[in-house]
Design a protein around this motif. Structure first.
Motif, PDB file in Angstrom:
ATOM      1  N   LYS A 200       0.846  -1.190   0.000  1.00 58.53           N
ATOM      2  CA  LYS A 200       0.000   0.000   0.000  1.00 58.53           C
ATOM      3  C   LYS A 200       0.882   1.240   0.000  1.00 58.53           C
ATOM      4  O   LYS A 200       2.110   1.152   0.084  1.00 58.53           O
ATOM      5  CB  LYS A 200      -0.919   0.016   1.237  1.00 58.53           C
ATOM      6  CG  LYS A 200      -1.792  -1.216   1.396  1.00 58.53           C
ATOM      7  CD  LYS A 200      -2.557  -1.161   2.701  1.00 58.53           C
ATOM      8  CE  LYS A 200      -3.377  -2.415   2.938  1.00 58.53           C
ATOM      9  NZ  LYS A 200      -4.076  -2.396   4.250  1.00 58.53           N
ATOM     10  N   GLU A 201       0.257   2.391  -0.053  1.00 63.13           N
ATOM     11  CA  GLU A 201       0.994   3.654   0.008  1.00 63.13           C
ATOM     12  C   GLU A 201       0.323   4.588   1.003  1.00 63.13           C
ATOM     13  O   GLU A 201      -0.895   4.793   0.940  1.00 63.13           O
ATOM     14  CB  GLU A 201       1.055   4.328  -1.359  1.00 63.13           C
ATOM     15  CG  GLU A 201       1.868   5.621  -1.341  1.00 63.13           C
ATOM     16  CD  GLU A 201       1.969   6.279  -2.693  1.00 63.13           C
ATOM     17  OE1 GLU A 201       2.560   7.370  -2.768  1.00 63.13           O
ATOM     18  OE2 GLU A 201       1.439   5.701  -3.673  1.00 63.13           O
ATOM     19  N   LEU A 202       1.107   5.104   1.936  1.00 63.64           N
ATOM     20  CA  LEU A 202       0.604   6.080   2.897  1.00 63.64           C
ATOM     21  C   LEU A 202       0.832   7.476   2.331  1.00 63.64           C
ATOM     22  O   LEU A 202       1.969   7.927   2.208  1.00 63.64           O
ATOM     23  CB  LEU A 202       1.334   5.927   4.243  1.00 63.64           C
ATOM     24  CG  LEU A 202       0.936   6.914   5.335  1.00 63.64           C
ATOM     25  CD1 LEU A 202      -0.522   6.733   5.735  1.00 63.64           C
ATOM     26  CD2 LEU A 202       1.844   6.748   6.562  1.00 63.64           C
ATOM     27  N   GLU A 203      -0.250   8.131   1.973  1.00 65.60           N
ATOM     28  CA  GLU A 203      -0.128   9.456   1.360  1.00 65.60           C
ATOM     29  C   GLU A 203       0.231  10.524   2.389  1.00 65.60           C
ATOM     30  O   GLU A 203       1.010  11.428   2.122  1.00 65.60           O
ATOM     31  CB  GLU A 203      -1.428   9.811   0.646  1.00 65.60           C
ATOM     32  CG  GLU A 203      -1.741   8.896  -0.535  1.00 65.60           C
ATOM     33  CD  GLU A 203      -3.017   9.289  -1.242  1.00 65.60           C
ATOM     34  OE1 GLU A 203      -3.648  10.289  -0.809  1.00 65.60           O
ATOM     35  OE2 GLU A 203      -3.392   8.626  -2.218  1.00 65.60           O
ATOM     36  N   ALA A 204      -0.368  10.435   3.570  1.00 67.72           N
ATOM     37  CA  ALA A 204      -0.110  11.436   4.617  1.00 67.72           C
ATOM     38  C   ALA A 204       1.088  10.994   5.441  1.00 67.72           C
ATOM     39  O   ALA A 204       0.980  10.112   6.289  1.00 67.72           O
ATOM     40  CB  ALA A 204      -1.343  11.598   5.499  1.00 67.72           C
ATOM     41  N   ARG A 205       2.231  11.610   5.183  1.00 64.66           N
ATOM     42  CA  ARG A 205       3.437  11.229   5.924  1.00 64.66           C
ATOM     43  C   ARG A 205       3.763  12.292   6.970  1.00 64.66           C
ATOM     44  O   ARG A 205       3.116  12.381   7.996  1.00 64.66           O
ATOM     45  CB  ARG A 205       4.584  11.000   4.952  1.00 64.66           C
ATOM     46  CG  ARG A 205       4.283   9.839   3.993  1.00 64.66           C
ATOM     47  CD  ARG A 205       5.504   9.403   3.224  1.00 64.66           C
ATOM     48  NE  ARG A 205       5.193   8.297   2.322  1.00 64.66           N
ATOM     49  CZ  ARG A 205       6.097   7.600   1.658  1.00 64.66           C
ATOM     50  NH1 ARG A 205       7.389   7.890   1.782  1.00 64.66           N
ATOM     51  NH2 ARG A 205       5.738   6.616   0.866  1.00 64.66           N
ATOM     52  N   VAL A 206       4.756  13.126   6.708  1.00 60.98           N
ATOM     53  CA  VAL A 206       5.092  14.169   7.689  1.00 60.98           C
ATOM     54  C   VAL A 206       3.967  15.188   7.828  1.00 60.98           C
ATOM     55  O   VAL A 206       3.772  15.771   8.889  1.00 60.98           O
ATOM     56  CB  VAL A 206       6.417  14.861   7.285  1.00 60.98           C
ATOM     57  CG1 VAL A 206       6.692  16.075   8.167  1.00 60.98           C
ATOM     58  CG2 VAL A 206       7.572  13.878   7.414  1.00 60.98           C
ATOM     59  N   GLN A 207       3.176  15.369   6.761  1.00 67.32           N
ATOM     60  CA  GLN A 207       2.065  16.329   6.765  1.00 67.32           C
ATOM     61  C   GLN A 207       2.574  17.741   7.118  1.00 67.32           C
ATOM     62  O   GLN A 207       2.269  18.273   8.192  1.00 67.32           O
ATOM     63  CB  GLN A 207       0.971  15.884   7.736  1.00 67.32           C
ATOM     64  CG  GLN A 207       0.451  14.468   7.466  1.00 67.32           C
ATOM     65  CD  GLN A 207      -0.508  13.974   8.513  1.00 67.32           C
ATOM     66  OE1 GLN A 207      -1.482  14.648   8.844  1.00 67.32           O
ATOM     67  NE2 GLN A 207      -0.245  12.786   9.042  1.00 67.32           N
ATOM     68  N   PRO A 208       3.358  18.334   6.220  1.00 69.01           N
ATOM     69  CA  PRO A 208       4.023  19.602   6.535  1.00 69.01           C
ATOM     70  C   PRO A 208       3.079  20.736   6.904  1.00 69.01           C
ATOM     71  O   PRO A 208       3.428  21.576   7.744  1.00 69.01           O
ATOM     72  CB  PRO A 208       4.802  19.919   5.252  1.00 69.01           C
ATOM     73  CG  PRO A 208       4.157  19.098   4.185  1.00 69.01           C
ATOM     74  CD  PRO A 208       3.677  17.867   4.862  1.00 69.01           C
TER      75      PRO A 208
END
Length: 400
Positions: A200-208
Protein backbone atom coordinates in the motif's frame (compact mmCIF):
# COMPACT_ATOMS: atom_id res chain seq x y z
CA UNK A 1 60.22 1.56 23.95
CA UNK A 2 57.38 4.09 24.35
CA UNK A 3 55.80 4.68 27.72
CA UNK A 4 52.59 6.41 28.66
CA UNK A 5 53.14 9.40 30.98
CA UNK A 6 51.61 8.84 34.39
CA UNK A 7 49.68 12.12 34.12
CA UNK A 8 47.99 10.88 30.96
CA UNK A 9 46.32 7.82 32.52
CA UNK A 10 42.86 9.22 31.73
CA UNK A 11 43.61 9.05 28.01
CA UNK A 12 44.12 5.28 28.23
CA UNK A 13 40.45 4.88 29.17
CA UNK A 14 39.03 7.63 26.97
CA UNK A 15 41.49 8.26 24.12
CA UNK A 16 40.66 11.35 22.11
CA UNK A 17 40.22 9.51 18.80
CA UNK A 18 37.86 6.86 20.20
CA UNK A 19 34.29 7.39 19.09
CA UNK A 20 31.36 6.76 21.41
CA UNK A 21 27.64 6.84 20.75
CA UNK A 22 25.75 9.41 22.82
CA UNK A 23 22.59 7.32 22.97
CA UNK A 24 24.39 4.43 24.70
CA UNK A 25 25.69 6.68 27.46
CA UNK A 26 22.82 9.10 27.93
CA UNK A 27 20.00 6.58 27.48
CA UNK A 28 21.57 4.38 30.15
CA UNK A 29 21.90 7.33 32.52
CA UNK A 30 18.40 8.61 31.72
CA UNK A 31 16.81 5.21 32.38
CA UNK A 32 18.57 4.81 35.73
CA UNK A 33 17.62 8.35 36.71
CA UNK A 34 14.00 7.85 35.63
CA UNK A 35 13.73 4.61 37.59
CA UNK A 36 14.92 6.34 40.77
CA UNK A 37 13.55 9.88 40.57
CA UNK A 38 9.83 9.15 41.06
CA UNK A 39 10.29 6.79 44.04
CA UNK A 40 12.64 9.39 45.55
CA UNK A 41 9.96 12.03 45.06
CA UNK A 42 7.42 9.78 46.79
CA UNK A 43 9.83 9.25 49.70
CA UNK A 44 10.42 13.00 49.88
CA UNK A 45 6.68 13.53 50.37
CA UNK A 46 7.00 11.61 53.61
CA UNK A 47 10.22 13.28 54.70
CA UNK A 48 12.59 10.45 53.74
CA UNK A 49 13.90 11.60 50.34
CA UNK A 50 15.71 14.65 48.96
CA UNK A 51 13.97 17.81 50.20
CA UNK A 52 14.21 19.33 46.72
CA UNK A 53 11.71 16.75 45.45
CA UNK A 54 9.21 17.26 48.27
CA UNK A 55 7.60 20.23 46.51
CA UNK A 56 5.83 19.81 43.15
CA UNK A 57 7.96 22.41 41.39
CA UNK A 58 11.20 20.70 42.44
CA UNK A 59 9.93 17.38 41.18
CA UNK A 60 8.72 19.02 37.94
CA UNK A 61 12.09 20.70 37.33
CA UNK A 62 13.98 17.42 37.59
CA UNK A 63 11.49 15.70 35.29
CA UNK A 64 11.60 18.40 32.62
CA UNK A 65 15.08 19.88 32.90
CA UNK A 66 16.86 16.86 34.37
CA UNK A 67 15.49 13.82 32.56
CA UNK A 68 14.38 15.39 29.25
CA UNK A 69 17.76 17.03 28.38
CA UNK A 70 19.46 13.66 28.83
CA UNK A 71 16.99 12.19 26.35
CA UNK A 72 17.63 15.07 23.94
CA UNK A 73 21.38 14.60 24.23
CA UNK A 74 21.13 10.85 23.68
CA UNK A 75 18.89 11.25 20.66
CA UNK A 76 20.54 14.18 18.87
CA UNK A 77 24.25 14.25 19.75
CA UNK A 78 25.21 11.15 17.76
CA UNK A 79 28.75 9.69 17.69
CA UNK A 80 31.52 11.86 19.06
CA UNK A 81 34.92 11.51 20.76
CA UNK A 82 34.51 9.58 24.00
CA UNK A 83 36.50 12.11 26.01
CA UNK A 84 34.21 14.97 24.94
CA UNK A 85 31.11 12.88 25.56
CA UNK A 86 32.40 12.13 29.05
CA UNK A 87 32.38 15.87 29.78
CA UNK A 88 28.76 16.14 28.68
CA UNK A 89 27.64 13.21 30.80
CA UNK A 90 29.78 14.28 33.75
CA UNK A 91 28.29 17.77 33.82
CA UNK A 92 24.78 16.35 33.56
CA UNK A 93 25.43 14.01 36.49
CA UNK A 94 26.95 16.80 38.59
CA UNK A 95 23.96 19.02 37.81
CA UNK A 96 21.55 16.30 38.93
CA UNK A 97 23.40 15.59 42.17
CA UNK A 98 23.79 19.28 43.00
CA UNK A 99 20.12 19.91 42.25
CA UNK A 100 18.97 17.20 44.64
CA UNK A 101 21.24 18.50 47.41
CA UNK A 102 20.82 22.29 46.98
CA UNK A 103 18.54 23.17 44.03
CA UNK A 104 19.23 26.92 44.03
CA UNK A 105 22.91 26.96 45.01
CA UNK A 106 25.61 28.32 42.72
CA UNK A 107 27.08 24.87 41.92
CA UNK A 108 23.66 23.73 40.67
CA UNK A 109 23.39 26.80 38.46
CA UNK A 110 26.97 26.40 37.20
CA UNK A 111 26.73 22.69 36.30
CA UNK A 112 23.33 23.06 34.62
CA UNK A 113 24.47 26.15 32.71
CA UNK A 114 27.66 24.46 31.48
CA UNK A 115 25.77 21.37 30.35
CA UNK A 116 23.08 23.22 28.38
CA UNK A 117 25.68 25.60 26.95
CA UNK A 118 27.75 22.70 25.59
CA UNK A 119 24.59 20.97 24.35
CA UNK A 120 23.38 24.08 22.53
CA UNK A 121 26.85 24.75 21.09
CA UNK A 122 26.95 21.25 19.65
CA UNK A 123 23.38 20.97 18.35
CA UNK A 124 22.21 24.40 17.22
CA UNK A 125 24.68 25.06 14.35
CA UNK A 126 23.95 21.62 12.91
CA UNK A 127 20.18 22.09 13.13
CA UNK A 128 20.41 25.59 11.65
CA UNK A 129 21.92 24.08 8.49
CA UNK A 130 18.44 22.81 7.51
CA UNK A 131 16.85 24.65 4.59
CA UNK A 132 13.18 24.56 5.59
CA UNK A 133 11.95 26.84 8.38
CA UNK A 134 10.02 23.99 10.01
CA UNK A 135 13.26 22.11 10.57
CA UNK A 136 15.07 25.26 11.66
CA UNK A 137 12.37 25.83 14.28
CA UNK A 138 14.22 23.29 16.43
CA UNK A 139 16.97 25.89 16.92
CA UNK A 140 14.93 28.47 18.91
CA UNK A 141 13.00 25.64 20.59
CA UNK A 142 16.06 23.86 21.98
CA UNK A 143 17.66 27.25 22.65
CA UNK A 144 14.64 28.24 24.76
CA UNK A 145 14.76 24.96 26.66
CA UNK A 146 18.43 25.50 27.45
CA UNK A 147 17.89 29.14 28.44
CA UNK A 148 14.88 28.21 30.60
CA UNK A 149 17.04 25.81 32.58
CA UNK A 150 19.24 28.67 33.75
CA UNK A 151 16.37 31.17 34.13
CA UNK A 152 14.37 28.85 36.40
CA UNK A 153 17.30 28.21 38.75
CA UNK A 154 18.04 31.95 38.87
CA UNK A 155 14.39 32.72 39.68
CA UNK A 156 14.52 30.22 42.53
CA UNK A 157 17.78 31.64 43.79
CA UNK A 158 16.28 35.15 43.81
CA UNK A 159 13.25 33.84 45.74
CA UNK A 160 10.89 34.90 42.96
CA UNK A 161 8.37 32.14 43.61
CA UNK A 162 5.78 33.33 41.10
CA UNK A 163 8.28 33.58 38.23
CA UNK A 164 9.82 30.24 39.19
CA UNK A 165 6.43 28.51 39.12
CA UNK A 166 5.32 30.26 35.94
CA UNK A 167 8.46 29.30 34.00
CA UNK A 168 8.16 25.65 35.00
CA UNK A 169 4.43 25.49 34.16
CA UNK A 170 4.78 27.08 30.73
CA UNK A 171 7.94 25.19 29.81
CA UNK A 172 5.75 22.10 29.42
CA UNK A 173 4.68 23.57 26.06
CA UNK A 174 8.28 23.66 24.85
CA UNK A 175 8.74 19.97 25.51
CA UNK A 176 5.32 19.18 24.03
CA UNK A 177 6.30 20.93 20.81
CA UNK A 178 9.62 19.07 20.72
CA UNK A 179 7.79 15.75 21.14
CA UNK A 180 5.32 16.68 18.40
CA UNK A 181 8.19 17.34 16.02
CA UNK A 182 10.40 14.35 16.83
CA UNK A 183 7.50 11.94 17.32
CA UNK A 184 6.05 12.88 13.95
CA UNK A 185 9.40 12.55 12.16
CA UNK A 186 9.81 9.07 13.64
CA UNK A 187 6.27 7.78 13.12
CA UNK A 188 5.72 9.03 9.57
CA UNK A 189 8.53 7.11 7.79
CA UNK A 190 8.02 4.01 9.94
CA UNK A 191 4.29 3.89 9.15
CA UNK A 192 5.00 4.53 5.47
CA UNK A 193 7.47 1.64 5.50
CA UNK A 194 4.88 -0.71 6.95
CA UNK A 195 2.34 0.39 4.34
CA UNK A 196 4.93 -0.30 1.63
CA UNK A 197 5.53 -3.79 3.01
CA UNK A 198 1.80 -4.45 2.69
CA UNK A 199 1.78 -3.24 -0.91
CA UNK A 200 0.00 0.00 0.00
CA UNK A 201 0.99 3.65 0.01
CA UNK A 202 0.60 6.08 2.90
CA UNK A 203 -0.13 9.46 1.36
CA UNK A 204 -0.11 11.44 4.62
CA UNK A 205 3.44 11.23 5.92
CA UNK A 206 5.09 14.17 7.69
CA UNK A 207 2.06 16.33 6.77
CA UNK A 208 4.02 19.60 6.54
CA UNK A 209 0.95 21.88 6.64
CA UNK A 210 -0.33 20.35 9.86
CA UNK A 211 3.19 20.33 11.31
CA UNK A 212 3.56 24.03 10.46
CA UNK A 213 0.18 24.69 12.09
CA UNK A 214 1.30 22.87 15.24
CA UNK A 215 4.54 24.85 15.43
CA UNK A 216 2.80 28.21 15.00
CA UNK A 217 -0.14 27.35 17.28
CA UNK A 218 1.95 26.12 20.20
CA UNK A 219 4.52 28.90 19.78
CA UNK A 220 1.70 31.47 19.92
CA UNK A 221 0.17 29.72 22.95
CA UNK A 222 3.52 29.92 24.74
CA UNK A 223 4.08 33.60 23.91
CA UNK A 224 0.51 34.64 24.77
CA UNK A 225 0.33 32.75 28.07
CA UNK A 226 1.39 35.70 30.30
CA UNK A 227 -0.84 38.31 28.61
CA UNK A 228 -3.81 36.36 27.25
CA UNK A 229 -4.19 33.05 29.10
CA UNK A 230 -7.67 32.37 27.70
CA UNK A 231 -6.47 32.77 24.12
CA UNK A 232 -3.46 30.62 24.98
CA UNK A 233 -5.87 27.94 26.22
CA UNK A 234 -7.90 28.07 23.00
CA UNK A 235 -4.72 27.69 20.95
CA UNK A 236 -3.68 24.68 23.02
CA UNK A 237 -7.01 22.98 22.35
CA UNK A 238 -6.58 23.71 18.62
CA UNK A 239 -3.03 22.31 18.79
CA UNK A 240 -4.29 19.13 20.44
CA UNK A 241 -6.94 18.70 17.76
CA UNK A 242 -4.34 19.22 15.01
CA UNK A 243 -2.10 16.60 16.62
CA UNK A 244 -5.05 14.20 16.79
CA UNK A 245 -5.86 14.78 13.11
CA UNK A 246 -2.22 14.16 12.18
CA UNK A 247 -2.20 10.91 14.15
CA UNK A 248 -5.50 9.79 12.58
CA UNK A 249 -4.16 10.38 9.06
CA UNK A 250 -1.28 7.95 9.70
CA UNK A 251 -3.93 5.18 9.79
CA UNK A 252 -2.08 3.10 12.34
CA UNK A 253 -4.98 0.65 12.52
CA UNK A 254 -3.44 -0.86 9.38
CA UNK A 255 -0.24 -1.50 11.35
CA UNK A 256 -1.56 -3.92 13.99
CA UNK A 257 1.24 -6.33 13.10
CA UNK A 258 3.67 -3.65 14.27
CA UNK A 259 3.16 -3.25 18.04
CA UNK A 260 6.13 -0.87 18.17
CA UNK A 261 4.30 1.59 15.89
CA UNK A 262 1.07 1.24 17.86
CA UNK A 263 2.97 2.04 21.06
CA UNK A 264 4.59 5.10 19.48
CA UNK A 265 1.15 6.17 18.26
CA UNK A 266 -0.20 5.79 21.79
CA UNK A 267 2.47 8.18 23.05
CA UNK A 268 1.55 10.67 20.34
CA UNK A 269 -2.12 10.23 21.29
CA UNK A 270 -1.30 11.08 24.91
CA UNK A 271 0.34 14.24 23.61
CA UNK A 272 -2.76 15.30 21.67
CA UNK A 273 -5.01 14.56 24.65
CA UNK A 274 -2.66 16.37 27.03
CA UNK A 275 -2.69 19.55 24.95
CA UNK A 276 -6.50 19.56 24.87
CA UNK A 277 -6.70 18.97 28.63
CA UNK A 278 -4.07 21.64 29.30
CA UNK A 279 -5.94 24.15 27.14
CA UNK A 280 -9.22 23.29 28.86
CA UNK A 281 -7.59 23.76 32.28
CA UNK A 282 -6.46 27.25 31.26
CA UNK A 283 -9.95 28.11 30.02
CA UNK A 284 -11.30 26.88 33.37
CA UNK A 285 -9.12 29.28 35.33
CA UNK A 286 -6.29 26.86 36.05
CA UNK A 287 -8.36 24.20 37.79
CA UNK A 288 -6.81 20.73 37.45
CA UNK A 289 -3.82 22.24 35.65
CA UNK A 290 -1.43 19.81 37.36
CA UNK A 291 -3.63 16.87 36.41
CA UNK A 292 -3.63 17.94 32.76
CA UNK A 293 0.14 18.44 32.77
CA UNK A 294 0.70 14.81 33.73
CA UNK A 295 -1.04 13.63 30.57
CA UNK A 296 1.94 15.22 28.80
CA UNK A 297 4.78 14.55 31.26
CA UNK A 298 3.84 10.96 32.14
CA UNK A 299 1.57 9.83 29.31
CA UNK A 300 3.36 11.43 26.37
CA UNK A 301 6.92 11.95 27.64
CA UNK A 302 7.07 8.61 29.45
CA UNK A 303 5.59 6.60 26.59
CA UNK A 304 7.54 8.30 23.80
CA UNK A 305 10.80 8.34 25.78
CA UNK A 306 10.78 4.62 26.60
CA UNK A 307 9.76 3.67 23.05
CA UNK A 308 12.34 5.96 21.42
CA UNK A 309 15.07 4.63 23.73
CA UNK A 310 14.25 1.04 22.81
CA UNK A 311 13.78 1.80 19.11
CA UNK A 312 17.03 3.74 18.66
CA UNK A 313 18.97 1.19 20.71
CA UNK A 314 17.71 -1.81 18.74
CA UNK A 315 18.12 -0.22 15.30
CA UNK A 316 21.70 0.69 16.22
CA UNK A 317 22.57 -3.00 16.60
CA UNK A 318 20.44 -4.01 13.57
CA UNK A 319 17.64 -5.56 15.58
CA UNK A 320 14.07 -4.66 14.81
CA UNK A 321 11.58 -3.23 17.33
CA UNK A 322 8.69 -5.02 15.62
CA UNK A 323 10.09 -8.32 16.93
CA UNK A 324 10.44 -7.22 20.58
CA UNK A 325 7.17 -7.94 22.38
CA UNK A 326 8.60 -6.40 25.54
CA UNK A 327 7.70 -3.01 24.06
CA UNK A 328 4.00 -3.73 24.58
CA UNK A 329 4.52 -4.67 28.24
CA UNK A 330 6.68 -1.61 28.83
CA UNK A 331 4.12 0.70 27.22
CA UNK A 332 1.33 -0.97 29.19
CA UNK A 333 3.02 -0.14 32.49
CA UNK A 334 3.56 3.45 31.37
CA UNK A 335 -0.12 3.73 30.40
CA UNK A 336 -1.06 2.50 33.87
CA UNK A 337 1.28 5.11 35.35
CA UNK A 338 -0.26 7.92 33.30
CA UNK A 339 -3.87 6.87 33.93
CA UNK A 340 -3.43 6.47 37.67
CA UNK A 341 -1.45 9.71 37.98
CA UNK A 342 -4.25 11.64 36.27
CA UNK A 343 -6.87 9.83 38.34
CA UNK A 344 -4.97 10.72 41.54
CA UNK A 345 -5.84 14.37 40.98
CA UNK A 346 -9.54 13.53 40.84
CA UNK A 347 -9.88 10.77 43.43
CA UNK A 348 -10.11 10.41 47.19
CA UNK A 349 -7.53 7.63 46.96
CA UNK A 350 -4.78 9.99 45.91
CA UNK A 351 -1.86 8.42 47.80
CA UNK A 352 -2.65 4.87 46.70
CA UNK A 353 -2.96 5.95 43.07
CA UNK A 354 0.29 7.89 43.26
CA UNK A 355 2.06 4.77 44.49
CA UNK A 356 0.67 2.75 41.58
CA UNK A 357 1.71 5.49 39.12
CA UNK A 358 5.24 5.66 40.52
CA UNK A 359 5.58 1.87 40.34
CA UNK A 360 4.32 1.70 36.74
CA UNK A 361 6.69 4.49 35.66
CA UNK A 362 9.75 2.85 37.23
CA UNK A 363 8.94 -0.62 35.85
CA UNK A 364 8.53 0.80 32.32
CA UNK A 365 11.95 2.46 32.47
CA UNK A 366 13.45 -0.70 33.98
CA UNK A 367 12.36 -2.56 30.86
CA UNK A 368 13.92 0.16 28.68
CA UNK A 369 17.13 -0.06 30.74
CA UNK A 370 17.18 -3.83 30.28
CA UNK A 371 17.08 -3.44 26.48
CA UNK A 372 19.81 -0.77 26.54
CA UNK A 373 22.16 -2.83 28.70
CA UNK A 374 21.49 -6.06 26.82
CA UNK A 375 22.28 -4.43 23.49
CA UNK A 376 25.65 -3.05 24.58
CA UNK A 377 27.34 -6.39 23.99
CA UNK A 378 25.70 -6.99 20.61
CA UNK A 379 27.96 -6.28 17.61
CA UNK A 380 26.63 -4.07 14.82
CA UNK A 381 26.45 -6.83 12.22
CA UNK A 382 24.27 -6.97 9.14
CA UNK A 383 20.84 -8.52 9.68
CA UNK A 384 19.74 -11.63 7.86
CA UNK A 385 16.91 -9.72 6.25
CA UNK A 386 16.01 -6.06 6.22
CA UNK A 387 12.28 -5.42 6.38
CA UNK A 388 11.71 -1.95 4.99
CA UNK A 389 8.96 -1.34 7.50
CA UNK A 390 11.42 -1.49 10.39
CA UNK A 391 13.97 0.99 9.21
CA UNK A 392 12.01 4.22 9.45
CA UNK A 393 14.12 6.89 11.07
CA UNK A 394 13.51 10.39 12.21
CA UNK A 395 14.43 13.06 9.71
CA UNK A 396 16.52 15.56 11.65
CA UNK A 397 17.42 17.61 8.62
CA UNK A 398 15.03 17.97 5.69
CA UNK A 399 11.52 16.60 5.57
CA UNK A 400 10.22 14.72 2.58
Amino acid sequence: MKTTPSGNWFARFLPGETKAYAHQWFFTAACIYAVLIIPLAMLARYGSGPAALAIPTGHAFEMLFGLAPALIAGYLLGPMPARRLAWYLGLWLLARMAGLIAPFAWPTLLFNALFVLLLARQLLPRLWAAKKWRNRSLVPLIGLICASTVAIILAGRLDDVLLYRYLIDESVLLFALLMLFIGGRMLAPAAAGEFYRQGKELEARVQPNIEAGLILTLAAAFLLAPVAPLLSGILLVIGGILAGVRLFRWQLWHCLARPDLICLGLGYGWLALGLILLGWAKLDGGHYFSTAVHAITVGALGTLATNVIVRVTLLHVKQYPSRIRLIVTMTGFMSIAATTRIAAGLSDYREELLMVAATGWSIAFLFALYVVLKSRGVPRGKPAATPSADTGKTVSGEAP
